[in-house]
Scaffold this motif. Structure first.
Motif, mmCIF file in Angstrom:
data_model
loop_
_atom_site.group_PDB
_atom_site.id
_atom_site.type_symbol
_atom_site.label_atom_id
_atom_site.label_comp_id
_atom_site.label_asym_id
_atom_site.label_seq_id
_atom_site.Cartn_x
_atom_site.Cartn_y
_atom_site.Cartn_z
ATOM 1 N N CYS A 22 -22.287 14.250 -33.347
ATOM 2 C CA CYS A 22 -22.605 14.545 -34.743
ATOM 3 C C CYS A 22 -23.209 15.935 -34.837
ATOM 4 C CB CYS A 22 -23.571 13.507 -35.322
ATOM 5 S SG CYS A 22 -23.742 13.674 -37.119
ATOM 6 N N TYR A 28 -34.033 10.048 -39.390
ATOM 7 C CA TYR A 28 -34.172 8.591 -39.361
ATOM 8 C C TYR A 28 -33.051 7.939 -38.552
ATOM 9 C CZ TYR A 28 -30.409 8.762 -42.696
ATOM 10 O OH TYR A 28 -29.194 9.016 -43.280
ATOM 11 N N CYS A 29 -32.165 8.758 -37.998
ATOM 12 C CA CYS A 29 -30.996 8.217 -37.291
ATOM 13 C C CYS A 29 -31.028 8.605 -35.819
ATOM 14 C CB CYS A 29 -29.729 8.731 -37.953
ATOM 15 S SG CYS A 29 -28.193 8.107 -37.238
ATOM 16 N N THR A 64 -15.319 6.409 -38.967
ATOM 17 C CA THR A 64 -16.697 6.839 -39.012
ATOM 18 C C THR A 64 -17.099 7.378 -37.659
ATOM 19 O OG1 THR A 64 -18.945 6.097 -39.552
ATOM 20 C CG2 THR A 64 -17.481 4.441 -38.636
ATOM 21 N N GLY A 65 -18.414 7.541 -37.451
ATOM 22 C CA GLY A 65 -18.873 8.090 -36.182
ATOM 23 C C GLY A 65 -20.375 7.868 -36.025
ATOM 24 N N GLY A 66 -21.053 8.712 -35.341
ATOM 25 C CA GLY A 66 -20.898 10.132 -35.159
ATOM 26 C C GLY A 66 -20.360 10.775 -36.456
ATOM 27 N N GLU A 67 -19.866 11.948 -36.320
ATOM 28 C CA GLU A 67 -19.297 12.609 -37.488
ATOM 29 C C GLU A 67 -17.772 12.693 -37.321
ATOM 30 O OE1 GLU A 67 -19.941 13.317 -40.524
ATOM 31 O OE2 GLU A 67 -17.994 14.267 -40.650
ATOM 32 N N PRO A 68 -17.026 11.877 -38.070
ATOM 33 C CA PRO A 68 -15.575 11.790 -37.840
ATOM 34 C C PRO A 68 -14.839 13.099 -38.097
ATOM 35 C CG PRO A 68 -16.219 10.582 -39.823
ATOM 36 C CD PRO A 68 -17.476 10.957 -39.136
ATOM 37 N N THR A 97 -16.318 7.772 -43.718
ATOM 38 C CA THR A 97 -17.735 8.050 -43.992
ATOM 39 C C THR A 97 -18.094 9.329 -43.259
ATOM 40 O OG1 THR A 97 -18.235 5.689 -44.107
ATOM 41 C CG2 THR A 97 -20.094 7.171 -43.834
ATOM 42 N N ASN A 99 -20.746 13.111 -43.150
ATOM 43 C CA ASN A 99 -21.917 13.816 -43.688
ATOM 44 C C ASN A 99 -21.489 14.947 -44.628
ATOM 45 O OD1 ASN A 99 -21.229 16.062 -42.041
ATOM 46 N ND2 ASN A 99 -22.575 15.384 -40.391
ATOM 47 N N VAL A 163 -30.069 7.002 -47.749
ATOM 48 C CA VAL A 163 -31.044 6.097 -47.140
ATOM 49 C C VAL A 163 -32.441 6.608 -47.509
ATOM 50 C CG1 VAL A 163 -31.946 5.171 -44.965
ATOM 51 C CG2 VAL A 163 -29.493 5.578 -45.219
ATOM 52 N N ILE A 190 -29.100 2.892 -49.694
ATOM 53 C CA ILE A 190 -28.986 1.894 -48.622
ATOM 54 C C ILE A 190 -30.374 1.660 -48.035
ATOM 55 C CG2 ILE A 190 -27.893 1.343 -46.410
ATOM 56 C CD1 ILE A 190 -25.749 3.341 -47.030
ATOM 57 N N GLU A 196 -32.249 3.000 -35.546
ATOM 58 C CA GLU A 196 -32.441 4.422 -35.277
ATOM 59 C C GLU A 196 -32.836 4.649 -33.820
ATOM 60 O OE1 GLU A 196 -34.371 2.289 -36.434
ATOM 61 O OE2 GLU A 196 -36.467 2.760 -36.125
ATOM 62 N N VAL A 325 -25.793 5.697 -34.801
ATOM 63 C CA VAL A 325 -24.901 6.823 -34.536
ATOM 64 C C VAL A 325 -23.872 6.486 -33.461
ATOM 65 C CG1 VAL A 325 -26.464 7.942 -32.855
ATOM 66 C CG2 VAL A 325 -24.853 9.334 -34.146
ATOM 67 N N GLY A 329 -21.458 3.867 -38.649
ATOM 68 C CA GLY A 329 -22.021 3.209 -39.837
ATOM 69 C C GLY A 329 -20.986 2.988 -40.908
HETATM 70 N N1 SAM Z 1 -21.796 11.093 -39.780
HETATM 71 C C1 SAM Z 1 -21.296 10.222 -40.795
HETATM 72 C C2 SAM Z 1 -22.232 10.196 -41.985
HETATM 73 O O1 SAM Z 1 -23.240 10.902 -41.960
HETATM 74 O O2 SAM Z 1 -21.912 9.494 -42.937
HETATM 75 C C3 SAM Z 1 -20.981 8.808 -40.349
HETATM 76 C C4 SAM Z 1 -21.953 8.141 -39.429
HETATM 77 S S1 SAM Z 1 -23.555 7.804 -40.112
HETATM 78 C C5 SAM Z 1 -24.302 6.970 -38.744
HETATM 79 C C6 SAM Z 1 -23.147 6.533 -41.265
HETATM 80 C C7 SAM Z 1 -24.200 6.132 -42.247
HETATM 81 O O3 SAM Z 1 -25.207 5.399 -41.586
HETATM 82 C C8 SAM Z 1 -24.903 7.268 -42.964
HETATM 83 O O4 SAM Z 1 -24.793 7.042 -44.348
HETATM 84 C C9 SAM Z 1 -26.335 7.118 -42.543
HETATM 85 O O5 SAM Z 1 -27.212 7.480 -43.564
HETATM 86 C C10 SAM Z 1 -26.420 5.640 -42.257
HETATM 87 N N2 SAM Z 1 -27.518 5.259 -41.385
HETATM 88 C C11 SAM Z 1 -27.878 5.809 -40.207
HETATM 89 N N3 SAM Z 1 -28.944 5.165 -39.702
HETATM 90 C C12 SAM Z 1 -29.266 4.188 -40.577
HETATM 91 C C13 SAM Z 1 -30.275 3.191 -40.623
HETATM 92 N N4 SAM Z 1 -31.148 3.056 -39.638
HETATM 93 N N5 SAM Z 1 -30.314 2.348 -41.681
HETATM 94 C C14 SAM Z 1 -29.401 2.482 -42.681
HETATM 95 N N6 SAM Z 1 -28.414 3.393 -42.686
HETATM 96 C C15 SAM Z 1 -28.355 4.247 -41.666
#
Ligand code: SAM
Length: 329
Positions: A22, A28-29, A64-68, A97, A99, A163, A190, A196, A325, A329
């Protein structure tokens, strides 16, 4: 044959993580360091997995990913997914999904390749706060350009996921309300889950559905507009009908009874719940030369073990074996 688990839930939604790399380090992740890294499979393997799942009645695939958007070959992958159809002969619902950091330049090619929808994660609508959360300078303008680019490319609806963490970005609630109205996007809050890397989760940090509604009402009241039981988000519009808000409340209002999801990690492990402590090594099976029929058998056995529900906030809660991650997600 359609996929069902032993609790009678129809499994129709497949999420595939195509990388756990990513370009953001959201506080928070992820931890601030690079941390664990899981392998990636060739795109052709994800496509084979998708094809086998689609044969079992999956109607929606989310990448999704990581960052797809970091993954080379993504556009071609979407094009190939677009050639698949459900057992009823319908087109697959294909979503991503992201960023949004690379979306401005990729939205149109993705739409042209057959992407149906995009969800952009964005945890602040203030550029400084956005940088503090993502730990990347100057991302906000890029993500905003990505959202607008996705709208121009006809990816509809564009959803924006946020989030909220108490004492960190919960001052953004009203600003997101304004953003939803002005930008014509569906903003979805969410609830923060214990997934995390830095293990900072506590029940007190979670900003719950009820609180979000209460605090948004100080800006403008929301009215609930129906809620399909299979939908994870509760949907609302502002009282004057302008601006849509969703709230996904896995902590305060769990929806496990309606869960239709199964996930495949970037290294090809099936996870039947975000909070699984056990994975099913589909990649290993494929490496040993399994046929599609053997993959089907394996998937049926894995889905049969899908967890009934998560146990967030309960005594004895066992953390998931991977963080968000690395799950997708
Ligand atoms: N990189 C992409 C993104 O940012 O959307 C896809 C992966 S990211 C892990 C997917 C989603 O998971 C994001 O919307 C992120 O905010 C959410 N996310 C990550 N950690 C989380 C947590 N502990 N609780 C709720 N949502 C979380």
């Amino acid at each position: 044959m359609l996929l069902h688990d032993k609790f009678g839930r129809r499994i129709s939604d497949l999420r595939i993580s195509i990388t756990d790399r990513c370009n953001y380090k959201c506080v928070y992740c992820r931890s601030g360091n690079n941390g664990a890294q899981f392998a990636e499979m060739p795109i052709s393997d994800y496509l084979r997995i998708a094809r086998v799942f689609v044969g079992l009645g999956i109607t929606k695939v989310r990448l999704t990913g990581g960052e797809p958007l970091l993954r080379k070959g993504l556009i071609e992958m979407v094009r190939e997914l677009g050639r698949m159809s459900t057992p009823d002969g319908d087109a697959l619902d294909i979503a991503i999904t992201t960023n949004g950091h690379l979306l401005a330049e990729m939205a149109q090619p993705l739409a042209d390749a057959g992407l149906s929808r995009v969800t952009v994660s964005m945890d602040a609508v203030d550029a400084g706060e956005f940088a503090r959360i993502t730990r990347v300078p100057n991302g906000y303008d890029r993500v905003l350009a990505g959202i607008r680019g996705a709208q121009r490319a006809g990816l509809d609806p564009v959803k924006v996921n946020c989030v909220l963490l108490r004492g960190f970005n919960d001052d953004q609630i009203a600003a997101f309300g304004r953003f939803a109205r002005e930008e014509g996007v569906v903003v979805r809050f969410i609830e923060f889950m214990p997934l995390e890397e830095d293990r900072v989760w506590s029940p007190e940090i979670v900003v719950t559905l009820d609180e979000i509604l209460r605090r948004m009402a100080e800006f403008m009241p929301l009215r609930e507009v129906g809620h399909a039981s299979s939908e994870t988000a509760r949907l609302y519009v502002f009282e004057d009908g302008v601006g849509e808000i969703g709230i996904i409340a896995p902590v305060s209002h769990p929806f496990c009874g309606h869960c239709s999801r199964v996930r495949v990690t970037s290294d090809g492990k099936i996870r039947t719940c975000l909070f699984s402590v056990r994975e099913h090594d589909l990649a290993g099976l494929m490496l040993r030369g399994a046929s599609d029929e053997e993959m089907v058998e394996f998937i049926l056995r894995a889905v049969d073990q899908k967890e009934e529900r998560h146990h967030i906030g309960e005594p004895g809660f066992v953390p998931a074996s991977r963080t968000m991650v690395h799950i997708g997600g």
